[in-house]
Design an enzyme around this catalytic site. Structure first.
Site: not given
Length: 384
Positions: A130, A363
């Site tokens: 992240s 993603e």
């Protein structure tokens, strides 16, 4: 919802749908064995489905809606093949198309669109998911070469393929504007110092391989750097463009699960009548369809905004969160409606359900995407 689609968009959508039978004939076996069926990847290329809306000479030029429908349809068939489109075209080829030189585009884009070469997008690292902006891979300038050292993880097509777009922090004191910034580098996987292992034990998207890449002093020429990739903001341009694609993929999974559940409810007889004759089952099917149509509306509007050039990264983030959550909900209901047979691969739902878990995370996780939306609302960041 998509009745007005026409031209090359419609042709591409129909071409994707035509692959339903050949892919379903092979995919459960490949998924169960965790094998990457390269012959199916070639089928995608032969049907000209590896462009994701990019302008590549000799190939269809799809609108954002057309590209989304292809991603939706491939995921409706199988999530691993949908991810092939996302990795090969959406991430690898798009990085070169948006940020590369004309020479790089001419060399790589046709080869990627035809699957003559298979490509990867190497951003995530073992210690940076992240917080990928904090990546530790370094590209150090040495004369006429870049020397790249670092590790990447969870990289589709990163092992036993052809080329990786590697994102690294630049070490080049001769260029103060670029020094310390993140840039992209085209790295051919056969080069000395590049090694990659396929990640094992993966219970989602099992019919496409993800890799753990190690680069120990990989040397590439100066012209291997993507010239328009001058900071992580440029990396973000690629990610924002593909984030909407994840929403379309989630929609495809949801459609498949709903259709399978609806047909099963009509065919399955218990207590002397079809399941579909039960009020409770009809309400559940209606709820699934309403959730599904909400995701369709979201994707359709995102495609309109993208076509107009007004789609913002936060809108793409919200689409990704909304549609992956919707797909999880529909898949869980479908699995339950099928009862015991819902866990059998032959009935497809459990494969879709497992694959959705990867979309929910990759993603940009659900949490990070929601925090991006929250930052837009509140005007302050809660995470960085």
């Amino acid at each position: 919802m998509f009745a007005g689609v026409q031209g090359e968009d419609l042709e591409a959508w129909q071409a994707a749908h035509a692959l339903t039978e050949p892919i379903l004939a092979r995919i459960n076996e490949a998924w169960e064995a965790a094998e990457y069926p390269m012959d199916l990847v070639r089928l995608l290329a032969d049907s000209d489905l590896l462009t994701d809306g990019l302008d590549i000479p000799g190939h269809r030029r799809l609108s954002p809606l057309g590209a989304g429908l292809v991603t939706m349809e491939m995921s409706r068939i199988d999530g691993s093949m949908g991810t092939v489109v996302g990795v090969q075209a959406g991430l690898c080829a798009r990085s070169i198309a948006l940020l590369g030189s004309q020479e790089q585009k001419d060399k790589w884009l046709p080869a990627l669109a035809s699957a003559e070469k298979l490509g990867a997008f190497a951003l995530t690292e073992p210690d940076h998911g992240s917080d990928s902006v904090a990546l530790e891979t370094v590209a150090r300038r040495e004369g006429d070469h870049w020397v790249i050292t670092g590790e990447k993880k969870w990289i589709g097509n990163g092992a036993n393929c052809d080329v990786s777009v590697v994102w690294a922090r630049v070490d080049d004191e001769s260029d103060p504007q670029l020094h310390g910034q993140v840039s992209g580098f085209i790295v051919e996987q056969h080069l000395d110092g590049y090694s990659a292992d396929v990640i094992e034990g993966k219970l989602s998207l099992r019919a496409i391989h993800q890799a753990h890449i190690r680069m120990d002093g990989v040397r590439v020429p100066l012209d291997a750097r993507l010239p328009e990739a001058r900071s992580f903001k440029d990396t973000g341009r690629v990610l924002a463009a593909t984030r909407a694609g994840v929403a379309w993929g989630a929609l495809g999974h949801a459609i498949a699960c709903f259709e399978i559940a609806a047909q099963y409810a009509k065919d399955r007889t218990q207590f002397g009548r079809p399941l579909a004759k039960s009020q409770h089952v009809q309400v559940r099917l209606a709820d699934m369809l309403q959730t599904l149509v909400g995701a369709q509306l979201h994707c359709f509007r995102v495609a309109q905004l993208d076509e107009a050039g007004t789609l913002t990264p936060v809108q793409a983030s919200m689409a990704k969160v909304h549609c992956t959550r919707a797909a999880r909900s529909v898949a869980a209901e479908a699995r339950d409606l099928l009862g015991g047979v819902g866990i059998l691969l032959e009935n497809q739902v459990i494969r879709h359900m497992a694959d959705i878990e990867a979309l929910h995370t990759y993603e940009g996780t659900d949490t990070i995407q929601s925090l991006l939306v929250g930052r837009e609302i509140a005007g302050v960041s809660a995470f960085a």
